[in-house]
Design a protein around this motif. Structure first.
Motif, mmCIF file in Angstrom:
data_model
loop_
_atom_site.group_PDB
_atom_site.id
_atom_site.type_symbol
_atom_site.label_atom_id
_atom_site.label_comp_id
_atom_site.label_asym_id
_atom_site.label_seq_id
_atom_site.Cartn_x
_atom_site.Cartn_y
_atom_site.Cartn_z
ATOM 1 N N GLU A 3 0.826 -1.212 0.000
ATOM 2 C CA GLU A 3 0.000 0.000 0.000
ATOM 3 C C GLU A 3 0.863 1.267 0.000
ATOM 4 O O GLU A 3 0.583 2.233 -0.696
ATOM 5 C CB GLU A 3 -0.933 0.005 1.216
ATOM 6 C CG GLU A 3 -1.879 1.179 1.242
ATOM 7 C CD GLU A 3 -2.797 1.139 2.453
ATOM 8 O OE1 GLU A 3 -3.134 2.231 2.940
ATOM 9 O OE2 GLU A 3 -3.172 0.039 2.909
ATOM 10 N N VAL A 4 1.946 1.247 0.782
ATOM 11 C CA VAL A 4 2.845 2.402 0.843
ATOM 12 C C VAL A 4 3.544 2.591 -0.504
ATOM 13 O O VAL A 4 3.717 3.728 -0.965
ATOM 14 C CB VAL A 4 3.888 2.239 1.972
ATOM 15 C CG1 VAL A 4 4.770 3.462 2.072
ATOM 16 C CG2 VAL A 4 3.216 1.975 3.288
ATOM 17 N N GLN A 7 1.272 4.383 -2.751
ATOM 18 C CA GLN A 7 1.252 5.814 -2.434
ATOM 19 C C GLN A 7 2.478 6.509 -3.028
ATOM 20 O O GLN A 7 2.374 7.586 -3.614
ATOM 21 C CB GLN A 7 1.224 6.031 -0.919
ATOM 22 C CG GLN A 7 -0.025 5.576 -0.230
ATOM 23 C CD GLN A 7 0.110 5.604 1.294
ATOM 24 O OE1 GLN A 7 1.064 6.142 1.852
ATOM 25 N NE2 GLN A 7 -0.852 4.992 1.976
ATOM 26 N N SER A 55 3.961 7.301 5.268
ATOM 27 C CA SER A 55 2.625 6.766 5.037
ATOM 28 C C SER A 55 1.661 7.255 6.119
ATOM 29 O O SER A 55 0.537 7.642 5.837
ATOM 30 C CB SER A 55 2.665 5.242 5.024
ATOM 31 O OG SER A 55 1.371 4.719 4.898
ATOM 32 N N GLU A 56 2.122 7.224 7.354
ATOM 33 C CA GLU A 56 1.310 7.655 8.503
ATOM 34 C C GLU A 56 2.192 8.408 9.485
ATOM 35 O O GLU A 56 3.350 8.051 9.683
ATOM 36 C CB GLU A 56 0.694 6.445 9.221
ATOM 37 C CG GLU A 56 -0.255 5.622 8.375
ATOM 38 C CD GLU A 56 -1.516 6.357 7.976
ATOM 39 O OE1 GLU A 56 -1.951 7.266 8.715
ATOM 40 O OE2 GLU A 56 -2.064 6.028 6.919
ATOM 41 N N HIS A 77 1.676 12.349 6.097
ATOM 42 C CA HIS A 77 1.137 11.371 5.143
ATOM 43 C C HIS A 77 1.308 11.799 3.684
ATOM 44 O O HIS A 77 0.910 12.883 3.296
ATOM 45 C CB HIS A 77 -0.346 11.135 5.436
ATOM 46 C CG HIS A 77 -1.042 10.301 4.399
ATOM 47 N ND1 HIS A 77 -0.884 8.947 4.339
ATOM 48 C CD2 HIS A 77 -1.852 10.645 3.374
ATOM 49 C CE1 HIS A 77 -1.591 8.486 3.319
ATOM 50 N NE2 HIS A 77 -2.182 9.502 2.722
ATOM 51 N N GLY A 105 6.364 4.310 7.313
ATOM 52 C CA GLY A 105 6.472 4.515 5.870
ATOM 53 C C GLY A 105 7.590 3.663 5.321
ATOM 54 O O GLY A 105 7.862 2.573 5.830
#
Length: 192
Positions: A3-4, A7, A55-56, A77, A105
Motif C-alpha cells: 500500500e505504501v 502511495q 505513510s502515517e 502522510h 512509511g
C-alpha cells in the motif's frame, strides 16, 4: 508495504513516468520503517543516511540555538522527509528530525538511491524536480519570515495547509512561523 509503495508510485508518477523495469529497480531498494512518538529520527550533527516517504504520522525538522528550538518544517502522510542537505552532501546535519506521532512509511539509503540516479535518467529527473521544489519552497519560506507580518504568515499557512493545525501542536507551529506561542494562540482564536 504494498500500500505504501502504491502511495509512493502515485507521488512519483505525478512528475515522472518510469517504465515497469525502471519502477521495479526503484522499489526494490525501499524498506519499511516505523517509529514511536517523540523518536529522534536524525540527530543534530549526524549524517542523514535515508530519504523517507511517510505513510502515517508526522515528523518535524528543527534546530536548537541558545537552548531554544526552532522548527523549520513538517512532513506527514504522502510526503517525503529527511535532512535533505545532509542526505545529498553526506555531511553532518545542521538540524534534527523527530516524530510528533507514531510514524511509519518506507525509506531508501543514500548508497541505494545515488546509483539509481546514475542508471536511470527518469529518477535523476525525479530527484532534480524534487530538489527544485524544496529549494523554491525554502525561498518562499525565507521571504515570508523576513518580509511578512506574523498575521500574513499565519494566514498563508492557514490557506495552504489548513490540515496542519490538526496534526502539529501549537507551540511547534508558532516556532515555525517565527512568532510567540501567545501571538499564535491569539490569531488562531481570531480565525477559528
Amino acid at each position: 508495504m504494498e500500500e505504501v509503495l502504491q502511495q509512493l508510485e502515485k507521488k512519483v508518477r505525478s512528475i515522472v513516468q518510469p517504465n515497469d523495469q525502471e519502477w521495479q529497480a526503484f522499489t526494490q531498494k525501499w524498506r519499511p520503517f516505523s517509529f514511536d512518538k517523540n523518536h529522534r529520527v536524525t540527530e543534530l550533527g549526524e549524517v542523514e543516511p535515508y530519504f523517507y516517504f511517510i505513510s502515517e504520522g508526522v515528523i518535524r525538522g528543527y534546530f536548537i540555538k541558545n537552548g531554544e528550538e526552532f522548527n523549520i518544517g513538517f512532513s506527514y502522510h504522502g510526503e517525503y522527509s529527511g535532512v535533505y542537505d545532509s542526505f545529498m552532501l553526506q555531511k553532518p546535519s545542521q538540524y534534527a528530525l523527530e516524530t510528533l506521532t507514531e510514524t511509519s512509511g518506507i525509506r531508501i539509503k543514500y548508497h541505494d538511491l545515488m546509483p539509481l540516479f546514475d542508471q536511470y535518467k527518469v529518477f535523476e529527473r525525479w530527484g532534480r524536480l524534487f530538489n527544485q521544489s524544496v529549494l523554491v519552497g525554502f525561498g518562499v519560506f525565507i521571504q515570508s519570515i523576513l518580509a511578512d507580518s506574523a498575521e500574513e504568515r499565519f494566514n498563508r499557512l492557514m490557506d495552504q495547509s489548513p490540515h496542519i493545525f490538526q496534526l502539529v501542536p501549537q507551540k511547534h507551529l508558532a516556532s515555525y512561523l517565527g512568532m510567540s506561542a501567545e501571538t499564535f494562540s491569539r490569531m488562531r482564536k481570531k480565525t477559528m
